[in-house]
Design a protein around this motif. Structure first.
Motif, short mmCIF file in Angstrom:
data_model
loop_
_atom_site.label_atom_id
_atom_site.label_comp_id
_atom_site.label_asym_id
_atom_site.label_seq_id
_atom_site.Cartn_x
_atom_site.Cartn_y
_atom_site.Cartn_z
N PRO A 6 47.43 41.31 1.81
CA PRO A 6 47.59 39.92 1.33
C PRO A 6 48.05 39.84 -0.12
O PRO A 6 48.80 38.92 -0.49
N SER A 7 47.66 40.80 -0.98
CA SER A 7 48.14 40.79 -2.37
C SER A 7 49.64 41.09 -2.43
O SER A 7 50.36 40.50 -3.25
N MET A 8 50.10 42.00 -1.56
CA MET A 8 51.54 42.29 -1.52
C MET A 8 52.30 41.09 -0.97
O MET A 8 53.38 40.73 -1.47
N PHE A 9 51.74 40.45 0.05
CA PHE A 9 52.36 39.23 0.57
C PHE A 9 52.47 38.18 -0.53
O PHE A 9 53.51 37.53 -0.70
N ALA A 10 51.38 37.99 -1.29
CA ALA A 10 51.37 36.98 -2.35
C ALA A 10 52.45 37.28 -3.40
O ALA A 10 53.13 36.37 -3.89
N LEU A 11 52.62 38.56 -3.72
CA LEU A 11 53.65 38.96 -4.70
C LEU A 11 55.06 38.66 -4.16
O LEU A 11 55.92 38.12 -4.88
N ALA A 12 55.29 38.99 -2.89
CA ALA A 12 56.60 38.71 -2.29
C ALA A 12 56.87 37.20 -2.26
O ALA A 12 57.96 36.75 -2.59
N ASP A 13 55.84 36.46 -1.91
CA ASP A 13 55.97 35.00 -1.76
C ASP A 13 56.28 34.34 -3.11
O ASP A 13 57.20 33.52 -3.22
N CYS A 54 58.19 34.38 6.76
CA CYS A 54 58.22 35.66 6.06
C CYS A 54 58.13 36.78 7.07
O CYS A 54 57.32 36.73 7.99
N SER A 55 58.98 37.79 6.90
CA SER A 55 58.76 39.04 7.63
C SER A 55 58.56 40.11 6.58
O SER A 55 59.28 40.17 5.57
N ILE A 56 57.52 40.91 6.78
CA ILE A 56 57.17 41.91 5.77
C ILE A 56 56.87 43.23 6.46
O ILE A 56 56.25 43.26 7.53
N ASP A 57 57.37 44.31 5.88
CA ASP A 57 57.11 45.67 6.38
C ASP A 57 56.35 46.44 5.32
O ASP A 57 56.79 46.52 4.17
N PHE A 58 55.22 46.99 5.73
CA PHE A 58 54.43 47.84 4.84
C PHE A 58 54.79 49.28 5.15
O PHE A 58 54.54 49.75 6.25
N ALA A 118 56.77 48.38 0.13
CA ALA A 118 56.92 47.30 1.10
C ALA A 118 58.26 46.60 0.89
O ALA A 118 58.87 46.72 -0.17
N ARG A 119 58.71 45.93 1.94
CA ARG A 119 59.85 45.03 1.81
C ARG A 119 59.52 43.73 2.54
O ARG A 119 58.72 43.72 3.48
N ALA A 120 60.15 42.65 2.09
CA ALA A 120 59.91 41.37 2.74
C ALA A 120 61.15 40.50 2.63
O ALA A 120 61.96 40.67 1.71
N THR A 121 61.30 39.60 3.59
CA THR A 121 62.32 38.56 3.53
C THR A 121 61.60 37.23 3.69
O THR A 121 60.72 37.12 4.55
N LEU A 122 61.95 36.26 2.86
CA LEU A 122 61.28 34.96 2.92
C LEU A 122 62.29 33.83 2.97
O LEU A 122 63.32 33.87 2.29
N THR A 123 61.98 32.83 3.77
CA THR A 123 62.77 31.60 3.80
C THR A 123 61.95 30.47 3.19
O THR A 123 60.79 30.30 3.54
N TYR A 124 62.56 29.75 2.27
CA TYR A 124 61.94 28.55 1.71
C TYR A 124 62.72 27.33 2.17
O TYR A 124 63.96 27.34 2.17
N ALA A 125 61.99 26.29 2.59
CA ALA A 125 62.63 24.99 2.86
C ALA A 125 62.66 24.21 1.57
O ALA A 125 61.65 24.10 0.86
#
Lengths: 142, 142, 142, 142
Positions: free
Chosen positions: D55-62, D84-88, D128-135
């Motif tokens: 969740p901390s890595m998710f928060a950083l990506a977000d 969000c799609s995230i790979d650890f 980790a890597r992540a891709t995020l979409t914001y509206a």
């Protein structure tokens, strides 16, 4: 880590192993952990208006991630896709080949993770991006 | 919210709008926010060993999410896929049709989100799951 | 396949193994391949306006997928998240607990795949959905 | 397209708008369509063994994807994460700050798409890597 297959090796391997997509893909360039693959756009890849279909972009991302994994471990492995996330960001240019640039981000014993950017040839902004995970079967000891 | 298209409407719409996939899909059942779609598996959908290819499963998930959105807003909208995440969990049975069951989880003004489970016909455990987001273009006021 | 941990077992296991989140989660219900988990919403989970933060929803999805896997294989395994896709579909109700309903879609030797729907307690439409993959470490033979 | 916020602007904006994460993040660097963000790792971000939690890595990506969007459109917009799609991929080094490098791949009128790579500071391979979409909410005409 060295490359275990050249672009020519990969082209021959694809033609032999995947008859259904023969002629669809050309390996443009290969280097450690990175690969460039062309989708030779044909009528079957199109949607009304001449844009390349989503499933054709998925297929390009999938084969690119597969090949960049094969390039590093060799063609003997029966890797299978376990997960893909793909974002369609712009409409591809009508009737133009697509170019996929793939990077291998992780090569573990059980999983590989690759990141793909897809471009309409000659355009700067990517039309799609994808991340794919392949499961690598255990190597049989002999 | 009522359905704006019957299964027959959707079949006719698909055939007309997407010539490249004519005959690939059959709408089995439609109800508010849910839909069942069959992939009529043909040689072009297969990989060596007779298993259905990843891109064919992606195409089935994509068309199912598109149609469940169309069912609720009507066929006039030019919705486009913006994102898909798909997990391939089991090998499909050789030469067996695939059945997709899709649920519309959100229908907003700008986005729809749908969840798809894909089965080899007659099997209990799903072969794949996918989530898709469609962008819905703004309705022009008249 | 039988459950290897009760709701009480899981609560005790969580408290012991993950001190940082002690008191955050309550296991509401467990059955084969399915689990209901509550996020006991506290000030640290909120954003301005009282809505639950994205990272808190991610944490709830993650722990739910972890526990549904543990329920089936037992608490000894050191499973780690390898992938998550999450869709945020509606704003959670201010200051209301979140309820996650998780289904185990696949339990293989190397990977588990779970699907999570998250609700504001008492609401019908989900606020988020997520799919998570856990890598299950090889069991040591003895 | 020019940057509409400096690193200092963003730091002040974060502190003001998101009290719950005050002190967690430092903006290291900003340029058009790209940003570097540090997670100042503290005890609350850790799991047993000292590794940074998912969740901390998710928060950083977000937060990184949010800020790179804000950098280009300005701080007035109420953008929300939709996907969000995230790979650890690797275990973060114990007790070391995480560094996120984010690229804005698309900035449309309704959606932004960003790609994030996360590193343990000083390490070459991403954790980790992540891709995020914001509206992005519609801009009110005045």
């Amino acid at each position: 880590m060295d490359i275990k297959m050249t672009a020519a090796d990969m082209g021959a391997f694809l033609d032999k192993a995947f008859e259904q997509v023969k002629g669809d893909f050309t390996i443009e360039d290969v280097a450690p952990n990175t690969l460039t693959v062309r989708l030779n756009v044909q009528d079957k890849h199109l949607r009304p208006g001449g844009t390349v279909s989503g499933p054709s972009m998925f297929a390009l991302a999938d084969v690119s991630a597969y090949l960049v994994t094969m390039a590093m471990i060799g063609p003997e492995a029966l890797a299978v896709t376990t997960n893909c996330s793909i974002d369609f960001m712009r409409k591809p240019a009508a009737g133009i080949d697509l170019i996929a640039k793939v990077r291998l981000l992780k090569l573990g014993r059980q999983l590989s993770v690759s990141d793909v950017l897809i471009y309409s040839e000659g355009m700067e902004a990517p039309v799609a991006r994808a991340t794919l995970t392949y499961a690598i079967p255990p190597i049989k000891s002999t």
